[in-house]
Design a protein around this motif. Structure first.
Motif, mmCIF file in Angstrom:
data_model
loop_
_atom_site.group_PDB
_atom_site.id
_atom_site.type_symbol
_atom_site.label_atom_id
_atom_site.label_comp_id
_atom_site.label_asym_id
_atom_site.label_seq_id
_atom_site.Cartn_x
_atom_site.Cartn_y
_atom_site.Cartn_z
ATOM 1 N N MET A 44 -46.464 4.078 6.488
ATOM 2 C CA MET A 44 -45.488 4.223 7.569
ATOM 3 C C MET A 44 -45.573 3.075 8.558
ATOM 4 N N GLN A 45 -44.411 2.634 9.014
ATOM 5 C CA GLN A 45 -44.402 1.538 9.969
ATOM 6 C C GLN A 45 -43.831 2.053 11.279
ATOM 7 N N ARG A 46 -43.984 1.254 12.313
ATOM 8 C CA ARG A 46 -43.448 1.661 13.609
ATOM 9 C C ARG A 46 -42.298 0.740 13.976
ATOM 10 N N TRP A 47 -41.218 1.352 14.484
ATOM 11 C CA TRP A 47 -40.057 0.569 14.928
ATOM 12 C C TRP A 47 -39.720 1.007 16.341
ATOM 13 N N SER A 48 -39.267 0.078 17.175
ATOM 14 C CA SER A 48 -38.714 0.483 18.474
ATOM 15 C C SER A 48 -37.532 -0.409 18.815
ATOM 16 N N ASN A 49 -36.683 0.108 19.664
ATOM 17 C CA ASN A 49 -35.506 -0.686 20.060
ATOM 18 C C ASN A 49 -35.869 -1.642 21.184
ATOM 19 N N TRP A 50 -34.875 -2.387 21.657
ATOM 20 C CA TRP A 50 -35.067 -3.431 22.665
ATOM 21 C C TRP A 50 -35.767 -2.904 23.921
ATOM 22 N N SER A 51 -35.341 -1.747 24.419
ATOM 23 C CA SER A 51 -35.906 -1.240 25.672
ATOM 24 C C SER A 51 -37.237 -0.541 25.453
ATOM 25 N N GLY A 52 -37.563 -0.210 24.215
ATOM 26 C CA GLY A 52 -38.785 0.532 23.906
ATOM 27 C C GLY A 52 -38.616 2.032 24.063
ATOM 28 N N LYS A 53 -37.435 2.488 24.467
ATOM 29 C CA LYS A 53 -37.243 3.931 24.689
ATOM 30 C C LYS A 53 -36.987 4.695 23.401
ATOM 31 N N LEU A 54 -36.517 3.996 22.374
ATOM 32 C CA LEU A 54 -36.284 4.651 21.080
ATOM 33 C C LEU A 54 -37.332 4.143 20.108
ATOM 34 N N THR A 55 -37.972 5.078 19.408
ATOM 35 C CA THR A 55 -38.968 4.661 18.415
ATOM 36 C C THR A 55 -38.723 5.413 17.112
ATOM 37 N N ALA A 56 -39.294 4.894 16.044
ATOM 38 C CA ALA A 56 -39.178 5.572 14.743
ATOM 39 C C ALA A 56 -40.392 5.205 13.902
ATOM 40 N N ARG A 57 -40.666 6.082 12.915
ATOM 41 C CA ARG A 57 -41.710 5.787 11.936
ATOM 42 C C ARG A 57 -41.065 5.810 10.558
ATOM 43 N N PRO A 58 -40.349 4.738 10.226
ATOM 44 C CA PRO A 58 -39.674 4.713 8.927
ATOM 45 C C PRO A 58 -40.665 4.588 7.779
ATOM 46 N N ALA A 59 -40.253 5.079 6.611
ATOM 47 C CA ALA A 59 -41.104 4.943 5.419
ATOM 48 C C ALA A 59 -41.287 3.470 5.090
ATOM 49 N N ALA A 60 -40.258 2.666 5.359
ATOM 50 C CA ALA A 60 -40.348 1.233 5.065
ATOM 51 C C ALA A 60 -39.406 0.463 5.971
ATOM 52 N N ILE A 61 -39.767 -0.789 6.247
ATOM 53 C CA ILE A 61 -38.823 -1.718 6.898
ATOM 54 C C ILE A 61 -38.629 -2.857 5.909
ATOM 55 N N HIS A 62 -37.395 -3.026 5.463
ATOM 56 C CA HIS A 62 -37.110 -4.052 4.454
ATOM 57 C C HIS A 62 -36.297 -5.162 5.105
ATOM 58 N N ALA A 90 -30.058 -6.522 16.240
ATOM 59 C CA ALA A 90 -30.989 -6.975 17.269
ATOM 60 C C ALA A 90 -31.628 -5.803 18.020
ATOM 61 N N ALA A 91 -31.385 -4.566 17.543
ATOM 62 C CA ALA A 91 -32.009 -3.354 18.115
ATOM 63 C C ALA A 91 -31.673 -3.167 19.602
ATOM 64 N N HIS A 92 -30.491 -3.592 20.013
ATOM 65 C CA HIS A 92 -30.105 -3.491 21.421
ATOM 66 C C HIS A 92 -29.368 -2.192 21.752
ATOM 67 N N SER A 93 -29.249 -1.286 20.807
ATOM 68 C CA SER A 93 -28.552 -0.027 21.116
ATOM 69 C C SER A 93 -29.499 0.958 21.784
ATOM 70 N N HIS A 94 -28.941 1.706 22.745
ATOM 71 C CA HIS A 94 -29.716 2.717 23.465
ATOM 72 C C HIS A 94 -29.527 4.105 22.845
ATOM 73 N N TYR A 95 -28.523 4.248 21.992
ATOM 74 C CA TYR A 95 -28.289 5.528 21.307
ATOM 75 C C TYR A 95 -29.020 5.465 19.958
ATOM 76 N N PRO A 96 -29.600 6.582 19.502
ATOM 77 C CA PRO A 96 -30.458 6.515 18.303
ATOM 78 C C PRO A 96 -29.677 6.347 16.999
ATOM 79 N N LEU A 97 -28.996 5.225 16.883
ATOM 80 C CA LEU A 97 -28.232 4.938 15.660
ATOM 81 C C LEU A 97 -29.144 4.453 14.536
ATOM 82 N N VAL A 98 -30.262 3.846 14.896
ATOM 83 C CA VAL A 98 -31.119 3.221 13.878
ATOM 84 C C VAL A 98 -32.267 4.128 13.418
#
Ligand SMILES: Cc1cc2nc3c(=O)[nH]c(=O)nc-3n(C[C@H](O)[C@H](O)[C@H](O)COP(=O)(O)OP(=O)(O)OC[C@H]3O[C@@H](n4cnc5c(N)ncnc54)[C@H](O)[C@@H]3O)c2cc1C
Length: 391
Positions: free
Chosen positions: A1-19, A46-54
């Motif tokens: 599992m990897q860690r992802w966060s958006n530009w502001s750091g307020k949205l995070t995710a633990r995707p199975a993979a980042i390709h 560029a992960a600049h969205s504040h809504y959890p689209l990603v």
């Protein structure tokens, strides 16, 4: 599992993979393989969205490896651009061919696929958003095809996918309508909020671009008016509010303060009253709120899911430091925006349900039908989009 966060750091995710895709064929292969494995894919720009689209627990596909201009059609003033190309990378290359973007937003860090996904816009009563500039796009789909849709071929898909939310597949290329290169002079001044509200209807039509910021603990606004000019560019390009240069040199700004944002689009004529209502709310319930409120205009378009769909629009944005709890303010503001028939920006914070979004977007069902036809298994959905779809 990897860690992802958006530009502001307020949205995070633990995707199975980042390709990180390296080519169009790579995008096609990863879409097919993920679909076959029963997992899901969300693309990121560029992960600049504040809504959890990603965020997803499936695969996040980073398209930054797909960058650069593929070709320019000077006659039709169009460019085919790889999906992960940052907006800031376009200005000089387009200028070499005597062309420019028709408009752009407050910053230029977003990718072209990301900006078109959410209807990213600048300001200008006669200027539409990025999705309305899309004349074609290529999408890597769940069944391992690369589908092309444009304004004269596969038109049904193009109509829906111009504002794609990353939900049709991995976008590998976007074709944009451009215009002749142009220079702009930007002028800034201060006014009181009351003066600004009074003169707004006239001001927004008097300039190619007009916007203002209001700092809620004061009575003062900072207004920026920007118009085409034949004057030569003045280097070094000066600070915001007093500069002259090519469009890409003047329209974008540096915004490094990490924040979250809510933005609503309301009918153009309702803009001043809506802002006055926001002012009353802040003075009553959030008197210490120091962060700026931004007021812009966007021309109506015919893009399904666009917040300016068939409606000349004012956008009003509220900002909050990324370390603070934005929910009390944003919920209170949202309940006001709803009374002005507000439509929330797709890339910014909102709390609306799918049923509410359906009532705000006349082509909601058509958009979902087009999406579902291309991706019946929901490979390109995440929880946020599934929730919206289910009402
Ligand atoms: C500081 C700041 C300033 C901003 N200024 C403005 C502004 O002036 N005007 C405005 O309207 N908005 C503005 N925004 C919002 C921003 O423009 C949008 O959220 C935009 O969608 C972000 O683009 P991105 O490249 O970061 O995409 P992401 O945030 O990474 O993704 C956005 C959407 O695009 C999809 N996507 C990205 N790449 C692909 C691809 N290759 N294939 C399929 N789907 C893809 C994602 O899945 C997601 O659904 C701003 C945001 C910030 C943080």
């Amino acid at each position: 599992m990897q860690r992802w966060s958006n530009w502001s750091g307020k949205l995070t995710a633990r995707p199975a993979a980042i390709h990180c895709v390296k080519s169009e064929l790579d995008a096609v292969a990863v879409a097919l393989e993920t679909a076959r494995s029963g997992s899901t894919v969300r693309s990121v720009g560029a992960a600049h969205s504040h809504y959890p689209l990603v965020p997803t627990d499936g695969t996040i596909v980073d398209v930054s490896g797909l960058n650069g201009i593929i070709s320019i059609d000077s006659g039709r003033k169009r460019a085919r651009i790889r999906a992960g190309t940052a907006i800031h990378a376009l200005g000089l290359s387009l200028l070499d061919d005597g062309l420019g973007l028709i408009n752009q937003g407050d910053i230029d860090r977003q990718t072209i696929a990301g900006a078109t996904a959410t209807g990213t816009h600048g300001t200008g009563a006669d200027l539409q958003n990025f999705s309305a500039m899309v004349t074609g796009l290529s999408i890597a789909t769940a069944n391992g095809e690369l589908v092309r849709a444009c304004d004269d071929n596969n038109v049904e898909l193009w109509t829906a996918a111009r504002h794609h939310l990353g939900a049709f597949g991995i976008v590998t290329e976007v074709e944009l309508q451009l215009c002749d290169a142009y220079r702009l002079r930007e002028t800034g001044w201060n006014a009181t909020l009351d003066e600004t509200l009074e003169t707004l209807p006239e001001l927004v039509h008097a300039h190619r671009h007009l916007e203002f910021f209001w700092f809620p603990t004061t009575d003062t606004t900072v207004i920026k008016a920007t118009d085409e000019t034949n004057d030569p560019a003045e280097y070094p390009i000066a600070d915001e509010g007093s500069r002259c240069g090519w469009s890409h040199e003047v329209l974008s700004n540096s915004r490094t303060w990490l924040h979250s944002e809510m933005e609503y689009a309301v009918p153009l004529d309702a803009g001043p009253d809506c802002l006055a209502a926001i002012r009353d709310l802040l003075r009553r319930d959030f008197p210490e709120m120091p962060f700026p409120i931004e007021y812009r205009t966007v021309a109506a378009d015919d893009v399904w899911l666009s917040v300016a769909y068939e409606r000349p629009t004012v956008t009003i944005s509220l900002h909050m430091d990324a370390r603070e709890d934005d929910e009390p303010l944003f919920r209170a503001a949202e309940s006001l925006f709803t009374t002005f028939e507000g439509r929330p920006h797709w890339g910014k914070v909102h709390y609306r349900t799918g049923a509410e979004m359906a009532s705000l977007h006349p082509r909601w069902d058509d958009w979902w039908d087009a999406r579902d036809t291309l991706d019946p298994g929901g490979v390109f959905l995440n929880n946020a989009l599934r929730r919206l779809r289910n009402g």
